[in-house]
Each structure stands twice: as structure tokens, then as C-alpha cells.
Write a protein that holds these residues in place. Structure first.
Motif, short mmCIF file in Angstrom:
data_model
loop_
_atom_site.label_atom_id
_atom_site.label_comp_id
_atom_site.label_asym_id
_atom_site.label_seq_id
_atom_site.Cartn_x
_atom_site.Cartn_y
_atom_site.Cartn_z
N THR A 199 84.47 59.47 38.02
CA THR A 199 83.87 60.49 38.87
C THR A 199 83.70 60.00 40.30
O THR A 199 83.74 58.80 40.57
CB THR A 199 82.49 60.92 38.32
N SER A 200 83.47 60.95 41.19
CA SER A 200 83.35 60.62 42.62
C SER A 200 81.95 60.18 43.01
O SER A 200 81.72 59.80 44.15
CB SER A 200 83.76 61.84 43.45
N ALA A 201 81.00 60.25 42.08
CA ALA A 201 79.63 59.81 42.35
C ALA A 201 79.02 59.29 41.05
O ALA A 201 79.61 59.41 39.98
CB ALA A 201 78.80 60.96 42.90
N LEU A 202 77.84 58.73 41.16
CA LEU A 202 77.20 58.15 39.98
C LEU A 202 76.52 59.18 39.09
O LEU A 202 76.20 58.89 37.94
CB LEU A 202 76.20 57.08 40.42
N THR A 203 76.28 60.38 39.59
CA THR A 203 75.65 61.43 38.78
C THR A 203 76.51 62.69 38.79
O THR A 203 77.18 62.97 39.80
CB THR A 203 74.24 61.79 39.31
#
Length: 115
Positions: free
Chosen positions: A45-49
Motif C-alpha cells: 500500500t501507499s501508506a501505513l493505514t
């Protein structure tokens, strides 16, 4: 040899012959490996969340057939942050030439559900 063992061997022989008749020699030779499709899936994914990011890397491989594979990066709707680039080890510039996430997702789902 016990009668039970003889009957078991006969059932096995009959089952293999039926498999051969229905699927041909190739399927018979492949045995159970030719009948299985177990996918190992990895998504990045592009972020952690999930609230802040989206899937940008879709990867799946059939553990019984390494040629049965899907591997594609997607262009995120927002550029990766510097932190995301560092964690993923992927800069924004190569992702600019990729297809959008929804387009890759459609192909990924078609691959995953293919029999």
C-alpha cells in the motif's frame, strides 16, 4: 494380501483410470498438482493505514505453478510521501507510468478468480 487392501487398490486404480478418461493423459500425469491452484498473495500500500493509502502493488503466484503469476504496480491517486518512498523503496517517478489502481484491481480480481 487382505481383502480390504485389495479392494482399496482396486478403487484407486478405477479412480485413476476415470481421471485419465475424463482429463486425458496430461491431467493423469499431472496428478493432484494439476488440479490445484493455491495463490500466494502479496499487496503493498501507499501508506501505513488503509484510511490514508491505497494498494499500489498487486502480486499473486500459484504455489503449484510459478508461471501462473500476476505482478503489477499501480499509480496511486496521490503521490507517495517521502516516508512511504523510503519504506517501500520505490520512488514516485516509475509509478507515474503505471495504470490506475482500479484498473489493475479489476485485472487482479479476474486473475484471482480464474479457474
Amino acid at each position: 494380501m487382505s481383502d480390504r487392501l485389495i479392494q482399496s487398490q482396486k478403487r484407486l486404480h478405477d479412480s485413476l483410470f476415470e481421471l485419465y478418461m475424463q482429463g486425458g493423459l496430461e491431467l493423469f500425469q499431472a496428478g493432484t498438482r494439476g488440479l490445484k491452484r493455491d495463490l500466494i498473495i502479496r499487496l503493498e500500500t501507499s501508506a501505513l493505514t488503509p484510511q490514508k493509502g491505497e494498494i499500489i502493488h498487486f502480486y499473486a503466484v500459484n504455489r503449484w505453478d510459478e508461471n501462473d503469476e500476476f505482478d503489477e504496480w499501480a499509480k496511486p491517486s496521490r503521490p507517495l510521501t517521502a516516508e512511504a518512498e523510503r519504506v517501500l523503496g520505490v520512488p514516485n517517478s516509475p509509478l507515474d507510468d503505471c495504470r490506475l489502481t482500479y484498473a489493475v484491481l479489476n485485472d487482479f480480481l479476474a486473475f484471482a478468480y480464474a479457474c
